[in-house]
Write a protein that holds these residues in place. Structure first.
Motif, mmCIF file in Angstrom:
data_model
loop_
_atom_site.group_PDB
_atom_site.id
_atom_site.type_symbol
_atom_site.label_atom_id
_atom_site.label_comp_id
_atom_site.label_asym_id
_atom_site.label_seq_id
_atom_site.Cartn_x
_atom_site.Cartn_y
_atom_site.Cartn_z
ATOM 1 N N UNK A 187 0.809 -1.214 0.000
ATOM 2 C CA UNK A 187 0.000 0.000 0.000
ATOM 3 C C UNK A 187 0.848 1.273 0.000
ATOM 4 N N UNK B 67 -8.273 7.372 -1.159
ATOM 5 C CA UNK B 67 -7.090 7.175 -0.323
ATOM 6 C C UNK B 67 -5.951 8.110 -0.674
ATOM 7 N N UNK C 59 -10.766 3.154 -2.883
ATOM 8 C CA UNK C 59 -10.984 1.738 -2.640
ATOM 9 C C UNK C 59 -12.142 1.194 -3.474
ATOM 10 N N UNK D 84 -11.512 0.741 -6.318
ATOM 11 C CA UNK D 84 -10.528 0.198 -7.254
ATOM 12 C C UNK D 84 -10.422 1.007 -8.544
ATOM 13 N N UNK E 106 -8.403 -4.351 -7.047
ATOM 14 C CA UNK E 106 -8.512 -4.227 -5.600
ATOM 15 C C UNK E 106 -8.383 -2.742 -5.253
ATOM 16 N N UNK E 107 -8.533 -2.431 -3.994
ATOM 17 C CA UNK E 107 -8.454 -1.044 -3.565
ATOM 18 C C UNK E 107 -7.119 -0.422 -3.977
ATOM 19 N N UNK F 278 -4.475 2.199 -3.143
ATOM 20 C CA UNK F 278 -4.139 3.025 -1.991
ATOM 21 C C UNK F 278 -3.229 4.180 -2.330
ATOM 22 N N UNK G 102 -3.827 -2.966 -3.536
ATOM 23 C CA UNK G 102 -3.481 -3.813 -2.405
ATOM 24 C C UNK G 102 -2.979 -5.175 -2.827
#
Lengths: 777, 375
Positions: B15, B275, B292, B294, B336-337, B339, B356
């Motif tokens: 991250x 984020x 998040x 994505x 995925x998220x 960050x 992530x």
């Protein structure tokens, strides 16, 4: 006579035929030629004279005989002869008969002529007698008329004297009568008789007897004149009387110039009084500060304007025109022009002032009065009356001015109606907010049916309000108003100001206002309110908007052609759809954030490294399910169920996949491989207008938050197991709210996987124990 | 056509991502992994633009999983990490400053065994007895390397590396705030004397000269209206007073620090927490956000940039698209998220994003938009 003519025609006809008969033979060749010239093909009927034809005029017996002898046999000849003899005989007898008949007729005619001769002789005698008789009559008549001649001239002389005497008597009685009339107030009669007698009196005034009468009359008339002047100056309440008085004075021979000026002065006094009265009800402060009791309403004002200024002005003007322009002016053209000019000058300032008052008042009322009907009717009355005055004084263009005023009134009224609608909408929304905030309707309060009832009445009220405004707008174009025919009201008013300005504009403003709620991050509307508005705008987009447009079609249709500023209906519907979508998205986000905050707090405030072995599902997780259920109720009261994907039969029963204890690196690898095979999860898809879709949206946001929170923590063995229990519980209870339980399983899988990854000691619980804990609740 | 993104995969979740700012020749990114039970690594990723190729150098980071990584602006060998340290069932975050081996260029030529990771030389720890749990380290924006700031849960600390001493600029616990500090940014304007940090839903800025025995109060403070955590802040590099913030309200908010009551602009495009927010250093109308949900979104906000509407009389831009605020592109390369998202320090049209699942994606501004800005 008619018989004669007939017989004449008959005779002529007969003669003509006879002539034709006799001339036929001679003329025939000529005719023949003529015919040939006329017509190149000879007629088949006519043949050239055949000497062998026994009936032809050119018949030659010898030729015929020789021909017969040559051609026929003896028996034929015999037969032929017999035949001919027979024919000849019959012809002879015919001829005899004819001659005899003619003879008889001739004898008859001779007798008749003889008879006529004797009759005529008798008639001649009668005629002579008649002539003698008539001569006698003529003679007698002339004798009589000569005898009566004398008397007739006497009679006519006598009748002349009689009339003269009558006139004289009238003259002698005149002063007395005049006095009586003047005393009894019959001024008009007095003036009429005086004017009749005046010329005579003037002519014979030098005779002593008449002198007296004349003087006496003059005295009376002067007094009358004085009286009249006095009443003329003193009395300006009754404008009809005023005109009459002036008429009388004029007849009594006063100079029209001064009279005209005086008349205008008097009229001005009267009209200024009227205006002052109007002004009382117009002037800003007095009009507003005065108590309700004294303020007259629009209609009373209109009556005052019509009955007072306008009507008086009309009467004064018409009698002025009658007296000075048409009456005196006929004989003095110079004066006519001057009189007209004076009238216009006099009227202009007064009418100007009047217009200002009426404008102030009507526009003020258009802005403020709660009764459109009153404004319309008042405008109508004033306009009608003004039109009448305009006919008398076209130079002032009063009618045009009033028409302009009407347009302004209508526009102001449109603004007012807009304001009414907006206020109504704001109030309605406020009251809905209050109702929604009341405890009975609160989330989970169980008043689901109330919220849909609320929506129903909200929509109903708005439609009712729109209808009543529509009726008000229609008043301006009602057929019984005199201005419905004006071009402005027939076109621009209809489509631009009412259709576009008020109603389409209203829909647009609803749209904008609702859209504003979603944009303004500081708006503190409750989630229920957003849900409510979403449903309302959604309905507006699907049906209500078309209902409103249909209401408009009758009286306020779209303008013909492509006018600038006409709204495209489809674009408007599309805007509404977008706004509804924004509102429902906002609802989902708001609820998602609400649940997220709860989840975040519960994860972040806990020490997951040194937690106890899980004994039950955490309370916050149960709370999450309860909240979902409450949201489900709330959404369900306004939106349809929606379609959920068929749940796999064992979805809630399926065993956890996380029962193995993976090596640290494997987890990542496994989850990546798993992702490769499962289709990409679209976590954030647009929300549809049904319950399941809305709920799915909220759940997705909440679970995503849970995932993020878990990833930011470090877990011990029991911490991980607690997460495992919680997720299993969620899996058991959340699937029924969502469209796709697979999606929820995937998200929950990922949460547990992340927790495993974040765990120092990744040992999962026996799945049977997990099931047990979940069932215990 | 725009070039396809270049994807680089790491074996571990990650991250933390930073651009090697001091490097001016090659586009380089630093990625720190986040593996709780394995040895963590720092990947130095070279991007060869001509060939669209990625070269990596791996350094071992044995102290723990990396939550935050930052590179010096003055010296390309210096970097800092915040890492997880677990002792006695307690997890705390500590921070350290590292020096990379000088022989980096040689490594490229003589291909070593990749498993044999390079080692980093730790210069110093940034630990303070009173303030544990360091969440972020930020370097001085002008590249003055002896000044470095660290953010702990509760305090903002300034370190002088030469003197090996530290001073507390602000302590939120003592000033009665309940939330923890989460993100920080160093204001590059006005002699770099301000540091802003997010604390719950507010963003506060402190003057670093106030350091000493008593901590100063905030210079300015921005209050989010909805009570949602702010996760990242970034200063406009070219226009003073303009700050971007983002967080759990899913919005990108642009502020003028002189008007703290209301933000200049608030853009709602993401559907979950944002984020990271990052200004392009050269063209500050370009702003990158990652979330998040994505997705990575590239915004173009001309109205709050340092070059607002220069539509003068000699303007020949009729054929050009009008300079308006818009969403340039949504990048959906992650599953995925995401960050972190950072711009390259070398190529203004290049940026890297990290999700992530350990996927680093190097992407470009769409060509059309690039020409639109340049021409």
């Amino acid at each position: 006579m008619a018989d004669d003519e007939n017989s004449l025609a008959l005779r002529k006809e007969r003669r003509k035929r006879l002539q034709q008969y006799y001339t036929d033979l001679n003329e025939q060749p000529e005719c023949e030629q003529q015919r040939k010239l006329d017509n190149p093909t000879p007629p088949m009927v006519m043949e050239s004279p055949n000497p062998l034809n026994i009936n032809s005029p050119a018949f030659e017996p010898d030729a015929y005989l020789s021909k017969l002898l040559k051609e026929k046999s003896l028996s034929d000849l015999m037969e032929r002869e017999l035949d001919m003899v027979k024919q000849i005989r019959s012809l002879d007898s015919d001829m005899q008969t004819l001659v005899y008949e003619n003879y008889n007729k001739f004898i008859g005619a001779t007798d008749t002529i003889r008879q006529m001769k004797t009759d005529f002789c008798k008639m001649e005698d009668d005629m002579e007698q008649l002539a003698v008789g008539i001569n006698e009559i003529t003679e007698t008549s002339s004798q009589i008329s000569a005898a009566l001649q004398n008397k007739r001239s006497q009679i006519s002389k006598l009748s002349q004297v009689h009339t003269l005497l009558q006139k004289l008597q009238f003259l002698f009685q005149l002063p007395g009568r005049l006095r009586t009339w003047v005393d009894t107030g019959a001024n008009r009669k007095a003036v009429n008789y005086y004017t009749k007698a005046k010329s005579v009196l003037n002519r014979y005034g030098n005779l002593s007897s008449f002198q007296h009468i004349h003087d006496e009359c003059e005295v009376i008339v002067v007094k009358l004149k004085e009286d009249l002047w006095e009443s003329f100056r003193a009395n300006h309440d009754d404008v009809v009387q005023l005109g009459e008085t002036v008429d009388l004075i004029l007849k009594l021979g006063d100079p029209p110039e001064s009279l005209c000026a005086e008349y205008i002065t008097q009229a001005k006094i009267k009209l200024e009084e009227d205006l002052a009265q109007l002004q009382k009800h117009v002037e800003g402060e007095g009009y507003k500060l005065r108590g309700d009791r004294d303020v007259i309403d629009t209609l009373e004002f209109a009556d005052m304007a019509c009955g007072g200024f306008l009507s008086n002005h009309s009467i004064l003007t018409s009698s002025y025109i009658e007296l000075f322009v048409d009456g005196v002016g006929r004989t003095q053209p110079l004066f006519q022009a001057e009189a007209t000019q004076r009238l216009i000058d006099f009227s202009r300032s007064l009418v100007q002032e009047f217009r200002e008052y009426v404008e102030t008042r009507l526009l003020g009322d258009a802005d403020n009065s709660p009764h459109t009907q009153m404004v319309v009717r008042a405008s109508d009355r004033i306009y009608r009356k003004a039109t009448a005055l305009d006919r008398l004084l076209p130079e002032l263009k009063l009618r045009d001015g009033m028409a302009k005023l009407l347009v302004q009134v209508a526009l102001r009224r449109c603004n007012y109606m807009n304001g009414t609608l907006d206020t109504y909408l704001t109030d309605a929304i406020t009251s809905v907010r209050q109702s929604l905030a009341s405890p009975s309707l609160h989330i989970g309060g169980g008043g689901q049916s109330n919220i849909s009832q609320l929506l129903g009445s909200f929509q109903g009220n708005i439609l009712t309000c729109i209808k009543s405004i529509l009726r008000d707008a229609e008043l301006f174009i009602a057929e019984d108003t005199c201005f419905s025919g004006m071009e402005f009201f027939a076109t621009e008013y209809k489509w631009k100001h009412v259709r576009e300005g008020i109603f389409i504009g209203f829909i647009r403003r609803i749209n904008k206002q609702c859209e504003g709620y979603t944009d303004d991050i500081g708006s503190h509307l409750s989630p229920a309110m957003f849900l409510f508005l979403a449903r309302f705008v959604h309905d507006l987009h699907l049906s209500t908007m078309y209902q409103i447009v249909n209401l408009l079609e009758d009286n306020f249709p779209r303008a013909q052609g492509n006018q600038n500023g006409q709204t495209n209906q489809d674009a408007l519907a599309e805007n509404l759809r977008t706004t509804a979508q924004k509102l429902i998205n906002h609802y989902v986000r708001q609820q998602g954030m609400h649940v997220s905050a709860m989840i975040r707090k519960s994860i972040e405030t806990r020490d997951w490294l040194s937690t106890m072995e899980p004994r039950a599902v955490r309370a916050v997780v149960k709370r999450l399910v309860e909240d979902m259920s409450a949201i489900d109720n709330q959404v369900g009261s306004l939106f349809e169920e929606g379609v959920a994907k068929a749940h796999s039969s064992d979805s809630s029963r399926q065993q956890s996949r996380w029962s193995y204890v993976p090596a640290a690196t494997d987890t990542n690898l496994m989850s990546n491989i798993q992702k490769l095979f499962s289709e990409r999860i679209e976590v954030f898809t647009p929300v549809k207008f049904n319950k399941v879709s809305v709920l799915t949206g909220v759940i997705k946001i909440s679970l995503k938050t849970l995932l993020e929170c878990i990833r930011s923590k470090t877990f011990g063995k029991f911490g991980l197991q607690q997460v495992q229990v919680d997720c299993r519980y969620l899996q058991l209870y959340l699937w029924r709210f969502a469209t796709d339980d697979n999606l929820i399983s995937l998200l929950l899988d990922e949460i547990v996987t992340s927790a495993v990854h974040r765990s120092l000691d990744p040992q999962l619980m026996e799945s049977s124990v997990v099931e047990l804990l979940c069932e215990r609740g | 056509m725009d070039d396809a993104p270049v994807i680089y995969g790491l074996e571990f979740p990650a991250r933390s991502l930073a651009a090697q700012c001091a490097e001016t020749e090659v586009t380089r990114f630093l990625v720190g992994t986040q593996a709780l039970r394995a040895e963590n690594q720092i990947h130095l990723v070279d991007f060869d633009e001509d060939n669209n190729l990625v070269n990596k150098t791996v350094y071992a980071h044995r102290l723990g999983e990396i939550w935050n990584i930052a590179a010096s602006r003055g010296n390309k060998h210096l970097l800092s990490t915040c890492y997880n340290h677990i002792e006695l069932n307690k997890s705390i975050q500590r921070a350290a400053v590292w020096r990379m081996p000088d022989s980096h260029e040689d490594d490229m030529d003589s291909v070593r065994m990749s498993s044999d990771s390079e080692t980093l030389h730790k210069l110093t720890d940034l630990d303070d007895v009173d303030h544990v749990n360091t969440v972020a380290v930020i370097w001085h924006p002008s590249g003055i390397d002896d000044k470095i700031a660290s953010i702990t849960d509760s305090a903002l600390l300034i370190w002088d590396l030469n003197a090996e001493c530290q001073s507390t600029v602000a302590d939120v616990k003592e000033s009665g705030m309940k939330s923890k500090l989460l993100a920080a940014a160093w204001n590059p304007h006005h002699n770099s004397q301000q540091i802003a940090a997010s604390c719950g839903s507010t963003v506060k800025a402190w003057d670093i000269r106030q350091s000493g025995v008593r901590q100063g109060s905030a210079v300015w403070s921005l209050e989010s209206i909805n009570d949602e955590t702010v996760r990242c802040i970034d200063f406009n590099p070219n226009r003073p007073y303009i700050v971007a913030s983002c967080g759990d309200d899913c919005r990108l908010n642009i502020w003028d620090t002189r008007n703290s009551k209301q933000c200049l602009m608030s853009i709602l495009e993401h559907s979950h927490w944002i984020w990271s927010v990052s200004y392009n250093q050269y063209h500050d109308e370009l702003i990158l956000t990652s979330s998040s949900d994505s997705r990575v979104i590239l915004h173009k906000l001309c109205s709050v940039s340092s070059e607002p509407h220069i539509e003068s009389a000699d303007d020949v831009s009729d054929d050009k698209q009008p300079r308006e605020d818009k969403l340039v592109n949504v990048y959906e390369d992650h599953e995925d998220s995401v960050y972190a998202a950072v711009w390259s320090s070398v190529d203004p049209w290049l940026f890297a994003t990290l999700s992530y699942d350990g996927r680093l994606v190097i992407n470009r501004v769409p060509r059309a938009e690039k020409y639109n800005i340049l021409l």
